[in-house]
Design an enzyme around this catalytic site. Sequence first.
Site, PDB file in Angstrom:
ATOM      1  N   SER A 136      -4.346  46.058 -24.896  1.00  0.00           N
ATOM      2  CA  SER A 136      -4.554  44.724 -25.471  1.00  0.00           C
ATOM      3  C   SER A 136      -5.990  44.283 -25.282  1.00  0.00           C
ATOM      4  CB  SER A 136      -3.616  43.759 -24.750  1.00  0.00           C
ATOM      5  OG  SER A 136      -3.990  42.435 -24.991  1.00  0.00           O
TER       6      SER A 136
ATOM      7  N   TYR B 144       0.533  40.441 -16.301  1.00  0.00           N
ATOM      8  CA  TYR B 144       0.678  41.187 -17.562  1.00  0.00           C
ATOM      9  C   TYR B 144      -0.647  41.864 -17.931  1.00  0.00           C
ATOM     10  CZ  TYR B 144       0.077  41.830 -22.545  1.00  0.00           C
ATOM     11  OH  TYR B 144      -0.278  42.359 -23.758  1.00  0.00           O
TER      12      TYR B 144
ATOM     13  N   LYS C 288      -2.019  46.065 -18.066  1.00  0.00           N
ATOM     14  CA  LYS C 288      -2.709  46.790 -19.143  1.00  0.00           C
ATOM     15  C   LYS C 288      -3.957  47.482 -18.582  1.00  0.00           C
ATOM     16  CE  LYS C 288       0.154  45.892 -22.418  1.00  0.00           C
ATOM     17  NZ  LYS C 288       1.096  46.948 -22.810  1.00  0.00           N
TER      18      LYS C 288
END
Length: 344
Positions: A127, A152, A156
């Site tokens: 992302s 989160y 990544k």
Amino acid sequence: MKGKILVTGGTGYIGSHTTVELQNSGYEVIIIDNLSNSNIDVLDGIKRITGIKPEFVQGDCTDIECLENIFKKHSDIKGIINFAASKAVGESIAKPLLYYRNNLNTLMNLLEIMPKYGVKALVFSSSCTVYGEPDENPVTENSPIKAATSPYGNTKQICEEIITDYIKSGVNIKSTILRYFNPVGAHPSAEIGELPNGVPQNLVPYLTQTAIGVRNELSVFGNDYSTPDGSCIRDFINVVDLAKAHVCALDRMIENPECEPLETYNLGTGNGVSVMELINAFEKVTGVKVPHKIVGRRIGDIEKVWGNPNRANSILGWKAKIGIEETMLTAWNWQLQLRKKGIM
Ligand code: UD1
């Protein structure tokens, strides 16, 4: 047939659109999904578009035995696309261990299995969150990676590092990391689209649910940012365009000897669009008003980020083609379809 691809999280939003594009390009898809944030009916939507219902395994990628059983059954899987991950920023702050456990263990299980079963190619869904609040826009793949603002986002970054270290160890696999900007819209057939569980956290599903009357009002989080209209700016990319990039990445890893063991690409349009501009585009193209009000900033939001997609354009031969208005129309048609089916 170009070969078998395992798509983890394949009944999810991006996974389902990618499955369609893989099948359309001649790959055979096997999906594993635990259905934690998706519905089995998605498989019928995929079949209505492509004529093929992909093989489906209901299972969790953190369960290595369950994963191994798929590779024992299909010894000829050529590649994996890993979408299976938890992705809600707010939830990750409340339940960090869930995020670290799901997202890291899934990836490590896949990496461990790959050489054992001779699987050479892995696409990893990353992302633009890895760039944090960029010093300069558009960001390139070489822009600095900033400290993550949520568990989160941290998963990544850690996953990208795990892949990097694993490839450095000399293991005989290739991996392509795809950094998505903001995927929006739905398949033009309105057979598949985004259907989050509960109250949507992301802008477009909240917007379409407001437009159809499921939600009273869309809150615009902040109009005092240092942007032309004061609302945040994002690089909204059509989900079908995004899905097609995965086919290009797999083709390259499987067929092109020039492909490096590890390649990273931004998947964006190259254009920044503000939250207010997005609402206006939706209203213009659908003729439907979206009741909205300006509220305070949302904690953790980035002011502005958009991507430079030149590397993907030139090396993958991929380009985002579908404009924001057409994309908003697909999002609306999908919402209308959900209403027609009595789902929402
Ligand atoms: C976030 C994550 C991104 C992740 C994506 C999908 C960060 C910094 N970003 O993106 O990595 O891939 O979610 O889960 O971790 N907005 C409103 N009202 C709403 C909802 C959103 O005004 O009801 C605004 C937000 O303030 C933001 C923009 O719309 O400016 C986009 O928000 P959202 O769709 O949630 O995506 P991101 O936060 O950009």
